[in-house]
Design an enzyme around this catalytic site. Structure first.
Site, mmCIF file in Angstrom:
data_model
loop_
_atom_site.group_PDB
_atom_site.id
_atom_site.type_symbol
_atom_site.label_atom_id
_atom_site.label_comp_id
_atom_site.label_asym_id
_atom_site.label_seq_id
_atom_site.Cartn_x
_atom_site.Cartn_y
_atom_site.Cartn_z
ATOM 1 C CG HIS A 41 -99.693 77.288 -108.891
ATOM 2 N ND1 HIS A 41 -98.507 77.448 -108.214
ATOM 3 C CD2 HIS A 41 -100.007 78.505 -109.373
ATOM 4 C CE1 HIS A 41 -98.134 78.702 -108.282
ATOM 5 N NE2 HIS A 41 -99.029 79.370 -108.989
ATOM 6 C CD GLU A 128 -103.156 88.299 -114.714
ATOM 7 O OE1 GLU A 128 -103.647 87.155 -114.680
ATOM 8 O OE2 GLU A 128 -103.847 89.331 -114.807
ATOM 9 C CB SER A 222 -105.967 74.404 -106.517
ATOM 10 O OG SER A 222 -106.892 74.998 -107.381
HETATM 11 S S1 SF4 Z 1 -106.139 85.086 -118.817
HETATM 12 FE FE1 SF4 Z 1 -107.743 83.537 -118.780
HETATM 13 S S2 SF4 Z 1 -107.180 82.084 -120.387
HETATM 14 FE FE2 SF4 Z 1 -105.376 83.323 -119.934
HETATM 15 S S3 SF4 Z 1 -104.251 82.158 -118.399
HETATM 16 FE FE3 SF4 Z 1 -105.524 83.599 -117.293
HETATM 17 S S4 SF4 Z 1 -107.423 82.470 -116.834
HETATM 18 FE FE4 SF4 Z 1 -106.328 81.342 -118.438
#
Ligand code: SF4
Length: 283
Positions: A41, A128, A222
């Site tokens: 981002h 995610e 952000s």
């Molecule tokens: S898990 Fe932790 S190290 Fe991996 S992308 Fe996400 S914030 Fe970054």
């Protein structure tokens, strides 16, 4: 003037690794090159990649139009069906999923196979979490707060496995886990929170408490940079939130003895160094 730059300022390990992988592909001329969603981002980085010919794919439908090239999966990771789609299109896959996220994918798959229903503590709309859920089965569920938890059906008689979105707040995770435990379920709890965000915040707070002025660098949209700014401002009232060097008003730091610098997770090293060099030379 003393200038302290936070060691944890800027990209975390996973994001840095993903961005480097895109530049590696450009160097190797493995074109056409695509990223699944913006790799980071940060408008400047995405624009730079676009200028170098990297295209951003914004939907699954766009994957279906591919006939060749390299597709880079960003650090957030994706669900299993996306890998299947990419394989079916015959494109080369470069998997830049952060290893910490990849580990959660493995846990979800293994625990499903062992018969446990996986509960992900996190925000269902975060890419995610969508990816993690995509490694589960039809029973896999996501909750982010008590209100959502109370609406869940009863899991009596089932075995559960609880994992977390990597950036979830630890205290909120702990509270929700306790509530699940109180219901008497058979639960395997795996804390999959990544410490990168917390370490950045703790270091920023420490530096802000030691300096006369603090500079926080990051995109205005952000959320992790805004959080850093709030933390720093509590410790140091002369805290400045800038996106690039151009936003820094020289008068704000020219009469202080010490300045601290930190940056959000999407701020490239180049911008941090630019601010650092200018503060050191000019003031
Ligand atoms: S898990 Fe932790 S190290 Fe991996 S992308 Fe996400 S914030 Fe970054």
């Amino acid at each position: 003037m003393e200038v302290i730059v936070a060691k944890t300022a800027g990209f975390c390990f996973g994001v840095e690794r993903a961005v480097n992988q895109v530049y590696d592909q450009i160097k190797n001329e493995n074109g056409p090159i695509y990223t699944l969603g913006p790799i980071i981002h940060n408008e400047e980085v995405v624009r730079d990649l676009e200028e170098k010919g990297v295209k951003v794919l914004n939907s699954e439908n766009e994957i279906l139009t591919l006939t060749e090239g390299t597709v880079i999966i960003r650090s957030h990771g994706v669900g299993k069906h996306i890998y299947d789609m990419l394989k079916a299109q015959g494109v080369q896959i470069v998997d830049a999923t952060c290893p910490f996220v990849k580990k959660i994918h493995r846990i979800v798959q293994e625990q499903n196979l062992q018969g446990r229903r996986v509960i992900i503590i996190g925000d269902e709309t975060h890419p995610e979490v969508e990816g993690i859920k995509g490694w589960g089965d039809a029973r896999t569920m996501v909750v982010k707060n008590e209100e959502q938890m109370e609406k869940l059906p009863s899991f009596t008689g089932e075995k559960l496995c609880i994992v977390s979105q990597t950036t979830f707040n630890y205290n909120k995770f702990k509270d929700l886990v306790e509530k699940f435990e109180k219901k008497g379920y058979d639960i395997l709890v795996l804390n999959t929170i990544c410490n990168a965000t917390q370490e950045r915040q703790v270091e920023a707070e420490r530096i802000a408490s030691q300096v006369d002025a603090m500079i926080v660098i990051g995109g205005k949209n952000s959320s992790n940079t805004r959080k850093l700014y709030e933390i720093c401002q509590k410790e140091c009232k002369d805290t400045y939130y800038i996106q690039t060097l151009d936003d820094l008003n020289p008068e704000s730091v020219n009469s202080v003895r010490s300045v601290g610098i930190t940056a959000g997770a999407s701020t490239p090293k180049k911008i941090i160094e630019e601010v650092h060099t200018n503060v050191r030379i000019k003031f």
